[in-house]
Scaffold this motif. Structure first.
Motif, PDB file in Angstrom:
ATOM      1  N   LEU A 149       1.819  -8.174   7.684  1.00 44.05           N
ATOM      2  CA  LEU A 149       1.592  -7.869   6.274  1.00 44.05           C
ATOM      3  C   LEU A 149       0.209  -7.269   6.079  1.00 44.05           C
ATOM      4  CD1 LEU A 149       2.379  -8.008   3.279  1.00 44.05           C
ATOM      5  CD2 LEU A 149       1.510 -10.356   3.244  1.00 44.05           C
ATOM      6  N   LEU A 150      -0.789  -7.814   6.750  1.00 48.67           N
ATOM      7  CA  LEU A 150      -2.149  -7.314   6.617  1.00 48.67           C
ATOM      8  C   LEU A 150      -2.257  -5.861   7.065  1.00 48.67           C
ATOM      9  CD1 LEU A 150      -5.008  -8.458   5.838  1.00 48.67           C
ATOM     10  CD2 LEU A 150      -5.401  -8.708   8.305  1.00 48.67           C
ATOM     11  N   ARG A 151      -1.694  -5.573   8.222  1.00 50.47           N
ATOM     12  CA  ARG A 151      -1.740  -4.197   8.736  1.00 50.47           C
ATOM     13  C   ARG A 151      -0.951  -3.256   7.830  1.00 50.47           C
ATOM     14  NH1 ARG A 151      -2.793  -1.561  13.841  1.00 50.47           N
ATOM     15  NH2 ARG A 151      -3.547  -3.572  14.594  1.00 50.47           N
ATOM     16  N   ALA A 152       0.208  -3.697   7.360  1.00 45.57           N
ATOM     17  CA  ALA A 152       1.021  -2.854   6.487  1.00 45.57           C
ATOM     18  C   ALA A 152       0.263  -2.509   5.204  1.00 45.57           C
ATOM     19  CB  ALA A 152       2.332  -3.559   6.156  1.00 45.57           C
ATOM     20  N   PHE A 153      -0.391  -3.498   4.604  1.00 45.49           N
ATOM     21  CA  PHE A 153      -1.124  -3.262   3.362  1.00 45.49           C
ATOM     22  C   PHE A 153      -2.254  -2.251   3.576  1.00 45.49           C
ATOM     23  CE2 PHE A 153      -4.843  -4.324   0.743  1.00 45.49           C
ATOM     24  CZ  PHE A 153      -4.327  -4.059  -0.515  1.00 45.49           C
ATOM     25  N   PHE A 154      -3.050  -2.458   4.600  1.00 44.42           N
ATOM     26  CA  PHE A 154      -4.187  -1.561   4.829  1.00 44.42           C
ATOM     27  C   PHE A 154      -3.739  -0.176   5.292  1.00 44.42           C
ATOM     28  CE2 PHE A 154      -6.660  -5.525   4.800  1.00 44.42           C
ATOM     29  CZ  PHE A 154      -7.722  -5.129   3.991  1.00 44.42           C
ATOM     30  N   TYR A 155      -2.634  -0.101   6.012  1.00 42.60           N
ATOM     31  CA  TYR A 155      -2.073   1.206   6.356  1.00 42.60           C
ATOM     32  C   TYR A 155      -1.731   1.983   5.090  1.00 42.60           C
ATOM     33  CZ  TYR A 155      -1.401   0.971  11.458  1.00 42.60           C
ATOM     34  OH  TYR A 155      -1.584   0.943  12.821  1.00 42.60           O
ATOM     35  N   MET A 156      -1.067   1.319   4.139  1.00 43.11           N
ATOM     36  CA  MET A 156      -0.671   1.994   2.904  1.00 43.11           C
ATOM     37  C   MET A 156      -1.887   2.459   2.120  1.00 43.11           C
ATOM     38  SD  MET A 156       2.531  -0.323   1.580  1.00 43.11           S
ATOM     39  CE  MET A 156       3.889  -0.735   2.678  1.00 43.11           C
ATOM     40  N   VAL A 157      -2.931   1.630   2.086  1.00 46.56           N
ATOM     41  CA  VAL A 157      -4.160   2.027   1.398  1.00 46.56           C
ATOM     42  C   VAL A 157      -4.769   3.253   2.075  1.00 46.56           C
ATOM     43  CG1 VAL A 157      -6.525   1.338   0.842  1.00 46.56           C
ATOM     44  CG2 VAL A 157      -4.647  -0.288   0.525  1.00 46.56           C
ATOM     45  N   ALA A 158      -4.861   3.231   3.404  1.00 50.60           N
ATOM     46  CA  ALA A 158      -5.433   4.360   4.144  1.00 50.60           C
ATOM     47  C   ALA A 158      -4.611   5.628   3.938  1.00 50.60           C
ATOM     48  CB  ALA A 158      -5.513   4.012   5.628  1.00 50.60           C
ATOM     49  N   GLN A 159      -3.285   5.486   3.925  1.00 53.64           N
ATOM     50  CA  GLN A 159      -2.414   6.645   3.729  1.00 53.64           C
ATOM     51  C   GLN A 159      -2.596   7.250   2.336  1.00 53.64           C
ATOM     52  OE1 GLN A 159       1.160   4.537   4.550  1.00 53.64           O
ATOM     53  NE2 GLN A 159       0.893   4.612   6.772  1.00 53.64           N
ATOM     54  N   CYS A 160      -2.673   6.405   1.321  1.00 55.39           N
ATOM     55  CA  CYS A 160      -2.846   6.902  -0.046  1.00 55.39           C
ATOM     56  C   CYS A 160      -4.204   7.568  -0.220  1.00 55.39           C
ATOM     57  CB  CYS A 160      -2.665   5.765  -1.050  1.00 55.39           C
ATOM     58  SG  CYS A 160      -0.964   5.184  -1.214  1.00 55.39           S
TER      59      CYS A 160
END
Length: 288
Positions: free
Chosen positions: A125-136
């Protein structure tokens, strides 16, 4: 000699057909230890830069196509890439960027892909959240560069923002995003399946290639409907920089649709094709 060669071939075929494979263990649901690893931050940087480059090239291509269409409508004979060229730009960039970043971050470049892999316990969950932030953030910066370099054309030709095209209902647009994202995420799961990799290890299959082709084919089908989102970061970045009311009004479609499509693809691959639920039930019965 011929018998020796035949024996070697049979042995090799037997090895390929019986080659064992192991699914990687599920990622922890929430792993704070990732915050202490450089590899985690390196992956975030890779996702940010890849999404920035993806939006920069593709939005420039969209604006160039719209400018060429405008010139042709004005009586000037100006050849252009057309819808086919736009689809190639999106699919080709995904192929390139997934190939470049797969070994660093997994090459997601799309919150919907990240969400699908999270549901399948491929990322925490942590990696998924920060991935989405980085992508946006990468998407916003990529579209921002386009506007900085081509401000007049950017404002005149819609900034590459995703909206439901006139003549199509909200339901049609939402369905197009769901089905299109399902195709993409299903392809991601299939191309990276460890069972396929073990079974076809003697066949040099490059995973980014089918993923890029999936993006290409979906764009051919859905550009006339929604401009093809299937990537919430792509739609969000364009909406933030362009800032039109219509782009924000339709924005929810380009989040709900891709996330629903990704969830369906994850369920279909994990629990239908890979029969995870049946395997778990069988294991439970054998233990009982």
């Amino acid at each position: 000699m011929a018998k020796d060669v035949e024996a070697v071939v049979v042995t090799e075929q037997s090895e390929y057909s019986t080659k064992d494979y192991h699914d990687p263990p599920p990622e922890p649901f929430f792993d704070l230890d990732e915050l202490t690893k450089w590899s985690f931050y390196r992956a975030l940087i890779a996702e940010f830069v890849a999404t920035l480059l993806f939006l920069y090239i593709t939005v420039l291509t969209v604006i160039g196509y719209q400018r060429q269409t405008d010139l042709n409508a004005g009586g000037q004979d100006c050849g252009g890439v057309g819808i086919l060229g736009i689809a190639w730009a999106f699919g080709g960039m995904i192929f390139i960027l997934v190939y470049c970043t797969a070994g660093i971050s997994g090459g997601h470049i799309n919150p919907a892909v990240t969400f699908g892999l999270f549901l399948a316990r491929k990322v925490s969950l942590l990696r998924a959240f920060f991935y989405m932030v980085a992508q946006c953030l990468g998407a916003i910066c990529g579209v921002g560069l386009v506007k900085a370099f081509q401000r007049s054309y950017y404002n005149r030709y819609g900034g590459g923002a995703n909206v439901v095209a006139p003549g199509h209902s909200i339901g049609v647009g939402l369905a197009a995003e769901i089905i299109g994202t399902f195709v993409l995420v299903y392809t991601v799961f299939s191309a990276t399946d460890p069972k396929r990799n073990a079974r076809d290890s003697h066949v040099p299959v490059l995973a980014p290639l089918p993923i890029g082709f999936a993006v290409f084919m979906v764009h051919l089908a859905t550009i006339p409907i929604t401009g093809t989102g299937i990537n919430p970061a792509r739609s969000f970045g364009a909406a933030v920089i362009f800032g039109s009311h219509k782009a924000w009004h339709d924005q929810w479609i380009f989040w709900v649709g891709p996330f629903v499509g990704a969830a369906i693809a994850a369920f279909y691959h994990q629990y239908i094709l890979r029969a995870a639920a049946i395997k778990a039930l069988g294991s439970f019965r054998s233990n009982a």
